[in-house]
Design a protein around this motif. Structure first.
Motif, short mmCIF file in Angstrom:
data_model
loop_
_atom_site.label_atom_id
_atom_site.label_comp_id
_atom_site.label_asym_id
_atom_site.label_seq_id
_atom_site.Cartn_x
_atom_site.Cartn_y
_atom_site.Cartn_z
N ARG A 67 15.06 -39.74 0.64
CA ARG A 67 15.54 -40.92 0.19
C ARG A 67 14.22 -41.87 -0.45
O ARG A 67 13.64 -42.01 0.26
CB ARG A 67 16.09 -41.54 1.41
N SER A 156 19.60 -36.75 -0.38
CA SER A 156 19.57 -37.96 -1.15
C SER A 156 20.39 -37.42 -2.52
O SER A 156 19.65 -36.43 -3.15
CB SER A 156 18.22 -38.47 -1.59
N SER A 160 28.30 -36.98 0.27
CA SER A 160 27.98 -37.22 1.98
C SER A 160 28.76 -36.20 2.70
O SER A 160 29.80 -35.86 2.29
CB SER A 160 28.64 -38.40 2.29
N HIS A 242 24.69 -40.46 -7.18
CA HIS A 242 25.34 -40.45 -6.08
C HIS A 242 26.25 -39.23 -5.87
O HIS A 242 26.92 -38.94 -6.98
CB HIS A 242 25.99 -41.69 -5.38
N TYR A 243 26.51 -38.61 -4.92
CA TYR A 243 27.74 -37.70 -4.50
C TYR A 243 27.79 -36.86 -5.62
O TYR A 243 28.89 -36.19 -5.81
CB TYR A 243 28.77 -38.50 -4.64
N ARG A 342 33.60 -43.53 -5.95
CA ARG A 342 32.94 -42.20 -5.59
C ARG A 342 32.99 -41.25 -6.71
O ARG A 342 32.03 -40.52 -7.23
CB ARG A 342 33.32 -41.60 -4.40
N LYS A 345 30.90 -42.15 -9.64
CA LYS A 345 29.35 -41.90 -9.48
C LYS A 345 29.19 -40.39 -9.39
O LYS A 345 28.01 -40.14 -10.09
CB LYS A 345 28.92 -42.54 -8.13
#
Ligand code: TXA
Ligand code: MG
Length: 354
Positions: A67, A156, A160, A242-243, A342, A345
């Motif tokens: 991260r 990272s 999640s 992200h994600y 989400r 992203k």
């Protein structure tokens, strides 16, 4: 970035009953107290926990996740006394949110006391504080006797994790222990509310919706960067990729009546270009399209169910031989705002309007 050792033995401990398994919780707390890392379940997603008052212990989290070091960590607490030990001031907005939603899927941004290390806050004068509504998480924090710093327990940039298995997949060899408390209830990260601004500001949407916040706070606003503005997001983490699933995701957005047709056209186009396409869609659309492979994320409009399995949907294509994904957008009302945040992203904002 420094190279990470990934040769540690990662123990998975199944927790069925917190009261009957006090020894297992104590063993996990001992790992935290000695500066190690334990992944644990919360009602939102699994967290990667370390001593929240130790700069050294938290450095291990950044290393395990890969991260960026300017991205601050949230401190997880089990009671109000812990909150008072780290927050310099509990604002009126924070008091209202604590009374209405804590413990629960919400993180409050408050000014912090000097005990909170710079390494945790990324140098900010504020810190994120969250009281999770999950037996295992609360017992672990209580037994450790200190706030636990925890980001989501993924590498990272990846989705999640909402199961211990997904944590293991990313963190095997990198951390000492995973507490397996079963799948997470909500499936997306907590709502983050900046309680230090004149008008309380949502920095990341989540299961505590804008509508719920407005009812308790009166005035509440969405951080400009989230509502389509080009300002820099106030939550440092929101600026990073992200994600992301293993292969690129494109989102289909529009009214439900146009979805099936939009999908059929997009699939035909991409297949003609030589792509192998995977779908993430509602039961209704999956039944019409009969496309393989498809991950069915729930009934159209059942946002609770969709949120709960969203990250599993993205991770489910890790080992499936596709080279692109098409996903079905949802409403952006209520919890839909968090789901669409989400999905946008995860897709890098690649969308097809239908
Ligand atoms: O539901 C959750 O919040 C989960 C579970 C494990 O509790 N945790 C989580 O942590 O999602 P993480 O680190 O993956 O995301 C925390 C977000 C990041 O975007 C970070 O930049 C932001 O919170 N954040 C942390 N401290 C902040 C601060 N003082 N001011 C603004 N944003 C902050
Ligand atoms: Mg995260």
């Amino acid at each position: 970035m420094e190279s990470v050792k990934i040769d540690m033995e990662t123990k998975i401990i199944k927790i069925e009953n917190v009261k009957h398994q006090a020894a297992a919780i104590e063993a996990a707390a001992a790992v935290i107290k000695s500066g190690g890392i334990v992944a644990f379940p919360t009602e939102t997603v699994y967290g990667l926990g370390a001593n929240g008052l130790s700069a050294e212990a938290s450095a291990g989290i950044y290393e395990a996740k890969g991260r960026p070091s300017d991205n601050p960590l949230i401190l997880h607490i089990s009671d109000m006394k812990m909150l008072e030990s780290i927050a310099a001031e509990v604002t009126t907005a924070a008091k209202k949110l604590l009374a209405a939603f804590c413990p629960g899927p919400i993180t409050l941004i408050l000014k912090h006391k000097p005990v909170v290390p710079l390494r945790i806050t990324g140098g900010l004068d504020t810190v994120g504080i969250r009281m999770p509504d999950n037996d295992v998480a609360r017992a672990l924090i209580k037994s450790a006797g200190m706030p636990i710093a925890a980001p989501s327990a993924n590498i990272s940039g990846r989705p999640s994790p909402t199961t211990a298995k997904a944590v293991y997949r990313d963190m095997k060899g990198r951390i000492a222990m995973i507490l397996d408390g079963g799948p997470c209830t909500f499936g997306i990260e907590s709502t983050i509310v900046d309680c230090t601004s004149t008008v309380p500001t949502v920095l990341r949407p989540g299961a505590i919706t804008m509508e719920m916040l407005a009812e308790v706070l009166g005035r509440v606003q969405l951080d400009g960067a989230l509502s389509g503005g080009d300002s820099i997001p106030k939550a440092p983490g929101m600026k990073y990729t992200h994600y992301a699933p293993r292969v690129p995701l494109t989102l289909l957005e529009g009214v439900p009546e146009h979805m099936a047709d939009g999908f059929a056209k997009a699939i035909a186009k991409f297949e003609a270009e030589g792509h192998t396409v995977g779908l993430i869609a509602s039961r209704e659309i999956a039944e019409i399209l009969q496309h393989e492979p498809t991950y069915v994320y729930g009934d159209q409009g059942d946002i609770d169910a969709i949120a709960a399995c969203l990250y599993e949907a993205l991770r489910s294509f890790d080992d499936v031989p596709v080279d692109m994904l098409l996903g079905e957008g949802t409403t952006d009302k209520g919890l839909g705002l968090a789901v669409m945040n989400r999905l946008h992203k995860a897709s890098g904002f690649r969308t097809i309007k239908v």
